[in-house]
Design an enzyme around this catalytic site. Structure first.
Site, PDB file in Angstrom:
ATOM      1  CG  HIS A   1     -35.794 -30.264 -25.371  1.00 49.01           C
ATOM      2  ND1 HIS A   1     -36.664 -29.756 -24.455  1.00 49.01           N
ATOM      3  CD2 HIS A   1     -35.829 -31.607 -25.216  1.00 49.01           C
ATOM      4  CE1 HIS A   1     -37.211 -30.749 -23.761  1.00 49.01           C
ATOM      5  NE2 HIS A   1     -36.711 -31.881 -24.195  1.00 49.01           N
TER       6      HIS A   1
ATOM      7  CE1 TYR B   1     -34.206 -23.059 -19.708  1.00 53.17           C
ATOM      8  CE2 TYR B   1     -33.066 -22.201 -17.783  1.00 53.17           C
ATOM      9  CZ  TYR B   1     -33.131 -23.083 -18.847  1.00 53.17           C
ATOM     10  OH  TYR B   1     -32.114 -23.983 -19.036  1.00 53.17           O
TER      11      TYR B   1
ATOM     12  N   PRO C   1     -26.112 -22.594 -12.247  1.00 51.94           N
ATOM     13  CG  PRO C   1     -27.737 -23.601 -10.910  1.00 51.94           C
ATOM     14  CD  PRO C   1     -26.572 -22.674 -10.847  1.00 51.94           C
TER      15      PRO C   1
ATOM     16  CE  LYS D   1     -24.058 -22.330 -22.586  1.00 55.25           C
ATOM     17  NZ  LYS D   1     -24.978 -23.310 -23.138  1.00 55.25           N
TER      18      LYS D   1
ATOM     19  CE1 TYR E   1     -31.115 -23.032 -21.962  1.00 55.15           C
ATOM     20  CE2 TYR E   1     -31.048 -24.851 -23.534  1.00 55.15           C
ATOM     21  CZ  TYR E   1     -31.383 -24.349 -22.279  1.00 55.15           C
ATOM     22  OH  TYR E   1     -31.986 -25.165 -21.368  1.00 55.15           O
TER      23      TYR E   1
HETATM   24  C1  DHB Z   1     -31.602 -28.649 -16.168  1.00 56.10           C
HETATM   25  C2  DHB Z   1     -30.744 -27.920 -15.341  1.00 56.10           C
HETATM   26  C3  DHB Z   1     -30.398 -26.636 -15.693  1.00 56.10           C
HETATM   27  O1  DHB Z   1     -29.574 -25.916 -14.901  1.00 56.10           O
HETATM   28  C4  DHB Z   1     -30.894 -26.048 -16.842  1.00 56.10           C
HETATM   29  O2  DHB Z   1     -30.560 -24.773 -17.141  1.00 56.10           O
HETATM   30  C5  DHB Z   1     -31.714 -26.787 -17.663  1.00 56.10           C
HETATM   31  C6  DHB Z   1     -32.072 -28.088 -17.323  1.00 56.10           C
HETATM   32  C7  DHB Z   1     -31.978 -30.036 -15.792  1.00 56.10           C
HETATM   33  O3  DHB Z   1     -31.512 -30.526 -14.767  1.00 56.10           O
HETATM   34  O4  DHB Z   1     -32.780 -30.657 -16.503  1.00 56.10           O
END
Ligand code: DHB
Length: 399
Positions: free
Chosen positions: A79, A208, A300, A304, A392
């Site tokens: 990505h 997001y 989440p 990270k 990121y």
């Molecule tokens: C996923 C989970 C995340 O917390 C994130 O920031 C991006 C992707 C996932 O489970 O695909």
């Protein structure tokens, strides 16, 4: 007390056989150092627990260069950016343009399966489904730390080692042995409702979004299965949520003047994920070292957690090799500071992404407009987008 039916001597006893423990065991094996890995969970329990799906550039490098996984490159998906969506409009953050890096969509369960396969291929000593693990004599003056446990049949075993590593996750038994210790916490007044859905992909990259009703994240798994999350109250019970109710929330949060809609399908898994920030320091006590969630948890947003655990393990493998193979006992003294330097960057990044995109229950109209102002500043600024892209894709490890 049950008599000890087996006593194994190894160089490093690793409590916790998730990705962090297995990656450490693999890197130590590559360096010619023996380890034994112990875990209360079974292989199937770990392999079927859904976790995050994004790997930073250096996590991918570590998996590939150490010989642990080729599959991340063939079955994973590169990505090169993400979409930040607010006010119903999408804004792409182009990672390649700003930092010349990508991340990979490759679920944590696959990382675990690959690492387990690599350790099995190399005849690693992995002991799953154990119970009652206890760690003894790890203090600075100890010459022989030990781990005792019961095997699945209830027989008692002992592993003696030069070092013990606690890679035993957020409910770590090892972290409580660190004395004295300081713990830093932050709670958040919301959680994520996570779903797996059988539906075609809705967008090429992750979205997001900050919607009027709160945050949502549109992620992916395969061409036919998608992973999505939306902000919810921590007390929500997944059983109260019908498929229709879930889709209404998700569609509402991505809706905008561009008419964007998600491809819908049956929900095949649903759960509520807790949110918290936590750090314990130091990450070493005598002959005990902590790695990953045992020492720190991040919310989440930004994925990270696993990346941070792999970064810990990269440093840990190096300091253990210097200590065990080269007799440089002082190498262990550097571990906490080196690991925590990255941990606090990731703590800030996860907190920042979280607070920028979620609706806080107590927020005032001022707070909401300020939040939109922050997002607008970010996407209008090359510096802002570079900052997000650096965090990121993961700060390069110059150590
Ligand atoms: C996923 C989970 C995340 O917390 C994130 O920031 C991006 C992707 C996932 O489970 O695909």
């Amino acid at each position: 007390m049950t008599t000890v039916t087996s006593s194994t001597r190894t160089q490093v006893a690793i409590v916790g056989g998730g990705p962090a423990g297995l990656m450490l065991s693999h890197l130590l094996h590559v360096a010619g150092i023996e380890s034994v890995v112990l875990d209360h969970r079974t292989y199937d329990e770990i392999a079927t627990t859904h976790r995050a799906g994004i790997l930073e550039r250096d996590s991918v490098r570590l998996l590939v260069d150490s010989g642990a996984s080729d599959r991340v490159l063939t079955d994973g998906h590169e990505h090169q950016g993400i979409d930040l969506r607010f006010g119903g409009e999408s804004h792409r953050i182009d990672f390649q343009k700003y930092v010349g890096a990508s991340c990979w969509l490759y679920p944590q369960t696959e990382v675990f399966i690959d690492l387990h396969a690599a350790r099995t291929r190399d005849a690693g000593d992995l002991r799953y489904g154990i119970s009652g693990a206890e760690v003894h004599e790890v203090g600075a003056s100890s010459t022989g730390p030990r781990v005792t446990y019961l095997d699945p049949e209830g027989a008692r075993h002992e592993v003696t080692a030069e070092l013990v590593v606690g890679a035993d996750g957020s409910r770590s038994i090892c972290r409580d042995l660190v004395e004295p210790r300081t713990q830093y916490f932050r709670e958040y007044p919301f959680a994520w409702f996570g779903v797996l859905v059988e539906a075609p992909t809705s967008a090429p990259e992750l979205i997001y979004t900050r919607g009027e009703q709160g945050f949502a994240l549109i992620s992916q798994r395969t061409a036919d299965v998608q992973r999505m999350y939306f902000q919810c109250d921590p007390s929500e019970n997944p059983a109260d949520w019908s498929d229709d109710r879930i889709w209404e929330q998700l569609q509402g949060r991505v809706a905008g003047p561009d008419g964007f809609r998600l491809n819908e399908g049956p929900v095949i898994d649903k759960s509520v994920l807790p949110f918290r920030s936590f750090v314990q320091t130091p990450m070493r006590h005598g002959r005990l070292l902590l790695a990953g969630d045992a020492a720190h948890t991040v919310p989440p947003t930004g994925a990270k957690g696993l990346n941070l655990a792999l970064a810990d393990v990269r440093v840990l493998a190096e300091v253990i090799e210097r200590t065990v193979s080269k007799g440089e006992a002082e190498a262990l003294d550097t571990y906490t500071d080196r690991a925590l330097a990255r941990v606090w960057k990731a703590q800030h990044f996860s907190y920042w992404m979280t607070t920028m995109l979620h609706q806080l229950p107590e927020s005032t109209p001022f707070d909401e407009r300020r939040q939109l102002g922050e997002l607008a500043t970010l996407v209008a600024s090359e510096a802002g987008k570079t900052y997000l892209a650096e965090g990121y894709t993961g700060w390069p490890d110059r150590g």
